[in-house]
Enzyme design. Structure first.
Site, PDB file in Angstrom:
ATOM      1  N   GLU A 131       0.762  -1.044  -0.001  1.00  0.00           N
ATOM      2  CA  GLU A 131      -0.127   0.199  -0.228  1.00  0.00           C
ATOM      3  C   GLU A 131       0.870   1.381   0.111  1.00  0.00           C
ATOM      4  O   GLU A 131       0.607   2.193   0.656  1.00  0.00           O
ATOM      5  CB  GLU A 131      -1.051   0.023   1.259  1.00  0.00           C
ATOM      6  CG  GLU A 131      -1.876  -1.266   1.150  1.00  0.00           C
ATOM      7  CD  GLU A 131      -2.988  -1.488   2.121  1.00  0.00           C
ATOM      8  OE1 GLU A 131      -2.941  -0.420   3.078  1.00  0.00           O
ATOM      9  OE2 GLU A 131      -3.870  -2.164   2.057  1.00  0.00           O
ATOM     10  N   GLU A 134      -4.022  -9.027  -0.157  1.00  0.00           N
ATOM     11  CA  GLU A 134      -4.641  -8.926   1.154  1.00  0.00           C
ATOM     12  C   GLU A 134      -6.044  -9.045   0.999  1.00  0.00           C
ATOM     13  O   GLU A 134      -6.429  -8.247  -0.010  1.00  0.00           O
ATOM     14  CB  GLU A 134      -3.969  -7.544   1.692  1.00  0.00           C
ATOM     15  CG  GLU A 134      -4.127  -7.436   2.971  1.00  0.00           C
ATOM     16  CD  GLU A 134      -3.660  -6.145   3.680  1.00  0.00           C
ATOM     17  OE1 GLU A 134      -2.471  -6.229   3.574  1.00  0.00           O
ATOM     18  OE2 GLU A 134      -4.173  -5.283   4.370  1.00  0.00           O
TER      19      GLU A 134
END
Length: 807
Positions: free
Chosen positions: A420, A500
């Site tokens: 991220e 994820e």
């Protein structure tokens, strides 16, 4: 006991000296964890060799000083960092190297120090390593005093916080080793094995070795032996080699007929023993793990291992070990992997940093498909004092050291160079995100061209600079499961990995009805939760999740619906310290885990087990203690059966069958005290039965150890579950009695826990309240054989004990 320990210590030290003196033809690797001294605070003069540390605390490594502190909302780490203290600490150790080592090289290997470590030997400064997760080494040779006492000093600075979004721990929290070699030796992390051709009849093996030579040009023989799991030499190849200069690279190709393949189901391991032989004498030996497997990722069909299409059924895990903090312990890590394996899990993502080296050894042996991750941020920060400060200077060295250390592990299948990352966003012809993506991937590929590289992206739009860089072998999606079906249109020819997923929220043993009413907590990632529960709980019905996530059931359905999704890594396998989404203080640990912080499975564990394994599974929830007349949602997860039938006090409440994509069955039942029973059947034959009965008042305790026989090595652990029962032996589902734990004999109590994300009891305490009927005691062996007696006592419930053997 003290006399025995002194004799044992003298024996260990003398053995160390004898090993060093007697093995002058090869390398020795000595465990360097014992007998350190520690001081919490900053003492700049502690780097001096003559500094007096006699009043410092004595301890063995690995060590995490933060876990020993008290929870507080005022700690700079914040609740995101676990609400535990950071600070600065010093470690010192004195040791001797015999004079017989005069012609040898001595290095110290640190597997991980959090963070900003600085190291001195005999007052000489060796260097600094800001990254708290990376392994590193220093050459001690020029500064050692042979035959006399030497002093190693380590300063650890974790005072600038917050520097992470989760609990990091503080200190020398992983193993330390001493490496002794001849001047002519194979460089540490200097071998690289790959298998360019693998089939059932033959494996072609490429073995690269980097050889260091501090002397003149020498002619040697380089011997590679492939050794199977039973210790038999299956193949030997000897090659003459002239070693020149400081470094010599060697590449040898071998062919092994009829190899046994490594897989997630049968993780068969060979090893390659590489020897340097000069004039008939072994100068150095080096062992490299070898798991022979072929794999690929396909844009349409996902992941293929050894010619078979399989799904990567993975979880993400942070590096803490619950009540033990981040101090690495082999048994604690093994227990976590055992629990995951029993659930059907075959994949692990090391979120969001390089793991302990020994964790990858376990993954090799136990059959996990590892995504080995490097960074949680690049140049743009997520926390004020995180790695973005050091990224520009250290990214290349840190990433190279990670890949060099881990590239021989057969369990490592994917490199992730970022999670991220804030550089996903940005405009321009060639953005910073694209430039960094290409740089980092090149660093990896220069050292390991055999594995794909990805990044874990929470923004999967077309403008994502990491995805559009063209550098990634796999496109990693964090969450966004509704975009999986459109992936092939959005990224033609590309390969998808769900890096994820899920971010569902659960508290073990707590249920909010109705079960089919979803709670999205908080309503947006940047808004506080205003509608949560007063006791800071989340529902275990799988009906509570974050706005960026989804329920476990919904994600699993999407996962199996789409063959292009090669694998998924659920956030998370275990609860972890810090990041207590959706709450803030007094919560201090996460709700994301399929398994709670103490290692107790939540109900959804059995959903995964029913989908991810071939075992017959039957799990009934919730508990059966409710208000009279309340309508209760009753759910069953099952597998290897056609149908299930529910009974309340012997009266059938109906037969249920899963249709289509359904992963569970359910009933609405008016509560009355008694017993719920569920029965699964296949072709009319009963497969399994499960019962849940109304519990009366708490009456007694029960202790259950995960293992009854332990190794007397001073490191082995037993995890002892403490259950609060009624007089009939039923677990009391809301029991919260205070329990005192004592340990006598050949072991000691090292931590207690109960899985509650809001408990502020110290993990070091021998007193622990039960949480929803359960508590945990963690017992470590001493270095003596004998019996370990564990006793638990609670006012009004009496005591219970269990006896273990340490051998």
């Amino acid at each position: 006991m003290k006399i025995y320990f002194s004799i044992l210590l003298l024996f260990v030290l003398s053995t160390f000296s004898m090993n060093l003196a007697g093995q002058d033809n090869s390398r020795t690797i000595e465990n360097f964890n014992a007998d350190w001294k520690f001081f919490k605070g900053d003492v700049p003069s502690a780097s001096n060799i003559g500094f007096k540390d006699s009043d410092w605390r004595k301890l063995d490594l690995p060590h995490d000083w933060s876990i020993e502190g008290n929870f507080s909302n005022s700690h700079p780490a914040t609740v995101g960092g676990g609400a535990l203290p950071g600070g600065t600490g010093w470690y010192r150790k004195t040791f001797k190297i015999p004079r017989s080592a005069a012609n040898r090289l001595v290095s110290i290997l640190f597997d991980g120090v959090y963070r900003n470590s600085e190291v001195w030997i005999n007052g000489h400064y060796l260097g600094k390593r800001p990254n708290g997760y990376i392994s590193f080494e220093y050459d001690l040779t020029p500064y050692l005093k042979l035959g006399s006492e030497n002093c190693i000093a380590v300063r650890v600075d974790n005072s600038q916080q917050p520097n992470a979004r989760w609990y990091t721990g503080s200190g020398i929290y992983r193993d330390v080793k001493l490496l002794i070699t001849n001047p002519l030796h194979i460089v540490n992390s200097g071998t690289f094995v790959s298998t360019p051709v693998v089939d059932k009849g033959l494996a072609k093996i490429r073995m690269e070795a980097v050889i260091a030579n501090n002397l003149k040009s020498r002619k040697i023989n380089l011997r590679h032996q492939i050794i199977d799991a039973e210790g038999r030499v299956m193949l030997e190849k000897i090659s003459p080699l002239t070693v020149t200069g400081k470094r010599t690279n060697s590449v040898v190709n071998m062919e092994l007929p009829n190899p046994r393949l490594w897989s997630d189901i049968e993780p068969y391991l060979y090893k390659i023993r590489t020897s340097l032989i000069e004039k008939g004498k072994i100068v150095d030996d080096y062992e490299t793990p070898l798991g022979i497997r072929s794999f690929s990722f396909d844009a349409k069909n996902g992941f293929i291992l050894n010619g078979k299409n399989i799904k990567i059924k993975g979880v993400c895990n942070h590096h803490d070990l619950g009540a033990l903090g981040t101090a690495f312990n082999l048994r604690a890590a093994e227990r976590q992997l055992e629990i995951l394996k029993a659930m059907g899990c075959n994949g692990l993502r090391t979120a969001h940093n390089p793991p302990a080296a020994a964790l990858l050894d376990l993954c090799d042996r136990m059959g996990f498909i590892v995504m080995n991750e490097s960074f949680d941020m690049w140049e743009k920060k997520k926390s004020d004092f995180d790695y973005h400060i050091d990224f520009g200077q250290w990214h290349k060295k840190d990433l190279e050291d990670q890949v060099l250390r881990d590239r021989n592990h057969p369990s490592v299948f994917i490199w992730s160079v970022g999670n991220e990352i804030q550089e996903q966003w940005g405009t321009g012809a060639d953005t910073l995100g694209r430039v960094w993506a290409r740089k980092l991937v090149k660093i990896v590929k220069d050292l390991d061209p055999t594995r794909p590289v990805t990044t874990a992206n929470n923004d999967v739009n077309s403008y994502n600079n990491l995805i559009s860089s063209g550098a990634m072998d796999l496109i990693g999606y964090n969450y966004n499961h509704k975009s999986w079906d459109d992936f092939t249109n959005a990224h033609p020819g590309q390969k998808l990995i769900a890096t994820e997923t899920t971010s569902a929220l659960q508290t073990r043993g707590h249920y909010d009805a109705p079960a089919d009413s979803m709670r999205i907590w908080p309503t947006a990632w940047d808004k506080p939760l205003l509608t949560g529960n007063a006791d800071f709980s989340c529902s275990a019905y799988d009906n509570c999740y974050t706005p960026w996530g989804s329920s476990h059931e919904e994600t699993l359905k999407a996962f199996y619906r789409n063959p292009a999704v090669s694998g998924m890594y659920v956030w998370t396998g275990f609860d972890y310290l810090g990041e207590p989404t959706p709450y803030t203080w007094p919560a201090r640990s996460s709700y994301f885990g399929i398994i709670d912080l103490a290692g107790f499975p939540k109900d959804v564990y059995y959903l995964y087990q029913s989908v991810w394994t071939d075992l017959p599974v039957l799990h009934l929830l919730p508990h059966w203690n409710w208000s009279s007349g309340k309508e209760v949602d009753v759910i069953a997860y099952y597998s290897q059966a056609d149908e299930v039938e529910l009974y309340l006090n012997g009266v059938s409440k109906g037969v249920r069958r899963k249709d289509g994509e359904e992963l569970k069955v359910s009933w609405k039942v008016l509560y009355q005290p008694g017993t719920l029973k569920v029965v699964s059947r296949k072709n009319g034959k009963i497969i399994l039965e499960r019962n849940v009965s109304t519990a009366g008042p708490a009456a007694k305790l029960e202790l259950i150890a995960d293992r009854g026989v332990l190794d007397a090595n001073g490191e082995d652990l037993s995890f002892v579950t403490i259950r609060v029962l009624d007089s009939q032996g039923n677990l009391v589902p809301d029991a919260a009695q205070a329990i005192r734990i004592s340990v006598e004999g050949a072991g000691r109590l090292v931590a207690t826990d109960n899985g509650s994300p809001v408990s502020h009891e110290s993990f070091q305490s021998d007193n622990r309240k039960a949480f929803n009927g359960l508590a945990m005691a963690i017992v470590r062996t001493d270095q003596v054989q004998g019996e370990i007696v564990i006793q638990a006592f609670s006012e009004g419930l009496g005591s219970a004990e269990i006896r273990l053997q340490s051998k």
